[in-house]
Design an enzyme around this catalytic site. Structure first.
Site, PDB file in Angstrom:
ATOM      1  N   CYS A 185     -45.488  21.905 -14.159  1.00 55.51           N
ATOM      2  CA  CYS A 185     -46.905  21.534 -14.083  1.00 55.51           C
ATOM      3  C   CYS A 185     -47.543  21.614 -15.472  1.00 55.51           C
ATOM      4  O   CYS A 185     -47.485  22.657 -16.128  1.00 55.51           O
ATOM      5  CB  CYS A 185     -47.641  22.452 -13.122  1.00 55.51           C
ATOM      6  SG  CYS A 185     -49.409  22.073 -13.008  1.00 55.51           S
ATOM      7  N   HIS A 196     -52.028  21.957  -9.350  1.00 60.07           N
ATOM      8  CA  HIS A 196     -52.708  23.110  -9.936  1.00 60.07           C
ATOM      9  C   HIS A 196     -54.216  23.022  -9.650  1.00 60.07           C
ATOM     10  O   HIS A 196     -54.789  21.934  -9.710  1.00 60.07           O
ATOM     11  CB  HIS A 196     -52.461  23.126 -11.449  1.00 60.07           C
ATOM     12  CG  HIS A 196     -52.884  24.391 -12.119  1.00 60.07           C
ATOM     13  ND1 HIS A 196     -51.989  25.340 -12.552  1.00 60.07           N
ATOM     14  CD2 HIS A 196     -54.109  24.868 -12.444  1.00 60.07           C
ATOM     15  CE1 HIS A 196     -52.645  26.335 -13.112  1.00 60.07           C
ATOM     16  NE2 HIS A 196     -53.938  26.071 -13.062  1.00 60.07           N
ATOM     17  N   ASN A 203     -61.070  16.877  -6.868  1.00 63.73           N
ATOM     18  CA  ASN A 203     -60.286  16.290  -5.789  1.00 63.73           C
ATOM     19  C   ASN A 203     -59.258  17.329  -5.360  1.00 63.73           C
ATOM     20  O   ASN A 203     -58.509  17.824  -6.190  1.00 63.73           O
ATOM     21  CB  ASN A 203     -59.538  15.038  -6.253  1.00 63.73           C
ATOM     22  CG  ASN A 203     -60.476  13.931  -6.694  1.00 63.73           C
ATOM     23  OD1 ASN A 203     -61.592  13.820  -6.227  1.00 63.73           O
ATOM     24  ND2 ASN A 203     -60.006  13.095  -7.610  1.00 63.73           N
ATOM     25  N   HIS A 216     -51.211  28.966 -10.595  1.00 67.76           N
ATOM     26  CA  HIS A 216     -50.836  27.651 -10.070  1.00 67.76           C
ATOM     27  C   HIS A 216     -50.987  27.570  -8.555  1.00 67.76           C
ATOM     28  O   HIS A 216     -51.310  26.501  -8.013  1.00 67.76           O
ATOM     29  CB  HIS A 216     -49.384  27.343 -10.454  1.00 67.76           C
ATOM     30  CG  HIS A 216     -48.894  26.020  -9.950  1.00 67.76           C
ATOM     31  ND1 HIS A 216     -49.070  24.844 -10.651  1.00 67.76           N
ATOM     32  CD2 HIS A 216     -48.246  25.677  -8.796  1.00 67.76           C
ATOM     33  CE1 HIS A 216     -48.542  23.842  -9.970  1.00 67.76           C
ATOM     34  NE2 HIS A 216     -48.047  24.314  -8.836  1.00 67.76           N
ATOM     35  N   GLN A 236     -62.284  17.655 -12.657  1.00 67.54           N
ATOM     36  CA  GLN A 236     -62.431  16.743 -13.782  1.00 67.54           C
ATOM     37  C   GLN A 236     -63.910  16.558 -14.094  1.00 67.54           C
ATOM     38  O   GLN A 236     -64.781  16.899 -13.294  1.00 67.54           O
ATOM     39  CB  GLN A 236     -61.796  15.382 -13.463  1.00 67.54           C
ATOM     40  CG  GLN A 236     -60.305  15.452 -13.174  1.00 67.54           C
ATOM     41  CD  GLN A 236     -59.721  14.082 -12.900  1.00 67.54           C
ATOM     42  OE1 GLN A 236     -59.692  13.211 -13.776  1.00 67.54           O
ATOM     43  NE2 GLN A 236     -59.253  13.867 -11.681  1.00 67.54           N
ATOM     44  N   HIS A 257     -57.705  22.463 -10.181  1.00 68.24           N
ATOM     45  CA  HIS A 257     -58.425  21.900 -11.317  1.00 68.24           C
ATOM     46  C   HIS A 257     -59.424  20.861 -10.834  1.00 68.24           C
ATOM     47  O   HIS A 257     -59.351  20.379  -9.704  1.00 68.24           O
ATOM     48  CB  HIS A 257     -57.447  21.241 -12.302  1.00 68.24           C
ATOM     49  CG  HIS A 257     -56.868  19.937 -11.820  1.00 68.24           C
ATOM     50  ND1 HIS A 257     -55.910  19.867 -10.823  1.00 68.24           N
ATOM     51  CD2 HIS A 257     -57.123  18.646 -12.174  1.00 68.24           C
ATOM     52  CE1 HIS A 257     -55.596  18.611 -10.599  1.00 68.24           C
ATOM     53  NE2 HIS A 257     -56.321  17.839 -11.395  1.00 68.24           N
TER      54      HIS A 257
END
Length: 389
Positions: free
Chosen positions: A76, A190, A179, A139, A194, A192
């Protein structure tokens, strides 16, 4: 409330992209860790093309076809670098990290407009910026697993990036989002999110801004204030609230399970939230994510994965001078496309073809289910809020 201090430091990746660490303690030195990967210089081929029938811009980013897609956990690129395993995060650990996307949908690019002989094509070079926000170095975690302290650090990162990106001359709107789930189209597992810094005002924000202007002209009041006040008076669809925030299922919800979260004191962007608003946001946001996790039975072998969702921050557009539209109200839209165990809400003929939505779940029923799935902390917060009023 005590001012929350987050320690910000900026570094560079091997191809020249920026990485920003938001640490909960000083002196980590993470931004000084070199990126040892042999990357070529960063460049993109993004382009904006105009759709005259809808009066909208469409971004073309063909280079994203080659982006990393569902790598195994030990490869990843959002994990911290360890030994000879090198990732997008050079440091060996981090609290919250933000970096320029290696495969951005939007980025300054050379002028790739088509030749003059194509009369149907109106195009211009892309602009703006796309960033990746890593919520934790763990993770296997989800946002709902974060501590309130770490969630608050993410809020500070969102606010920081909103202010800095919104001040750029090539940015008209800053959109932080997450998302979650392969059903949504996630390509990296992972935890996260944006941030898209658009060089134009996105259609949904433009539509809301237009509706707000019409409401102001007709009533003299602010549309967002009216909607929040009406939902709070109705009460039926309110799912969580505190001293500074209220969350409700919209009366005309489009998605099976959808929540709007508003600060009670209207502000245009995350950067304009005060300390009290930011502090309460971390807790109430974790409550809502926990409720979405509990909407459907826990996955057993061969059944549904955890609830997929999109968490979308709607912020005010900014003018050429970086000043936000103060008529617009910051708010969160949190929704899932899962309508029942094993069943998804597909955007079929009416939604995709006509943008005319049909919802299979009554908003009042959705609100009941979301309230039932909230953790005990949310019930206490709602009771305290009622007593204060």
């Amino acid at each position: 409330m005590r001012t929350r201090q987050v320690f910000r430091s900026v570094g560079r990746l091997a191809d020249g992209r920026e990485i920003i660490y938001f640490d909960e303690a000083p002196g980590t030195g993470r931004a000084d860790v070199a990126d040892r990967r042999p990357l070529p210089p960063f460049s993109t081929g993004s382009q904006l093309r105009y759709d005259p029938l809808l009066d909208e811009w469409v971004a073309l980013a063909a280079h994203r076809q080659n982006r990393t897609y569902l790598p195994p956990p030990d490869e990843c690129p959002l994990d911290p670098s360890q030994g000879e395993r090198l990732s997008e995060i050079p440091a060996g650990d981090y609290d919250v990290a933000v970096f320029e996307n290696r495969f951005p949908s939007l980025a300054p690019a050379p002028d790739t407009a088509a030749a003059d002989h194509d009369p149907a094509l109106r195009a211009r070079p892309s602009a703006g910026r796309c960033e990746v926000v890593c919520f934790t170095s763990d993770h296997s975690a989800s946002f709902s697993d974060l501590t309130p302290e770490r969630a608050r650090t993410v809020v500070e990162a969102w606010a920081d990036r909103t202010a800095e990106l919104g001040a750029r001359s090539d940015v008209a709107h800053v959109y932080p989002f997450e998302n979650r789930g392969i059903e949504i189209g996630v390509t990296l597992q992972h935890p996260h999110g944006q941030i898209y810094a658009y060089p134009f005002v996105p259609p949904r924000i433009e539509a809301m801004r237009g509706a707000a202007r019409k409401h102001r002209a007709a009533t003299g009041g602010n549309l967002f204030d009216t909607v929040v006040a009406d939902e709070r008076r109705a009460g039926t669809r309110v799912v969580a609230q505190g001293e500074h925030w209220t969350a409700f299922v919209p009366a005309a919800a489009r998605w099976p399970y959808e929540v709007r979260l508003f600060p009670l004191r209207r502000v245009p962007t995350l950067a304009h939230l005060d300390e009290d608003q930011r502090g309460e946001l971390a807790g109430i946001y974790l409550d809502l994510l926990s409720a979405f996790e509990g909407l459907f039975p826990q996955p057993a072998e061969g059944t549904d994965p955890p609830t997929p969702y999109i968490s979308a921050w709607h912020q005010a557009p900014v003018g050429a001078d970086g000043t936000p539209d103060t008529e617009f109200a910051l708010h969160l839209q949190l929704f899932t496309l899962r309508r029942a165990p094993g069943k998804l809400k597909y955007l079929a003929g009416s939604e995709s073809g006509m943008a005319a939505w049909i919802n299979d779940v009554a908003p009042e029923d959705a609100a009941d289910r979301i309230r039932a799935a909230l953790p005990a902390s949310a019930a206490r917060r709602r009771t305290e809020s009622k007593e204060q009023r």
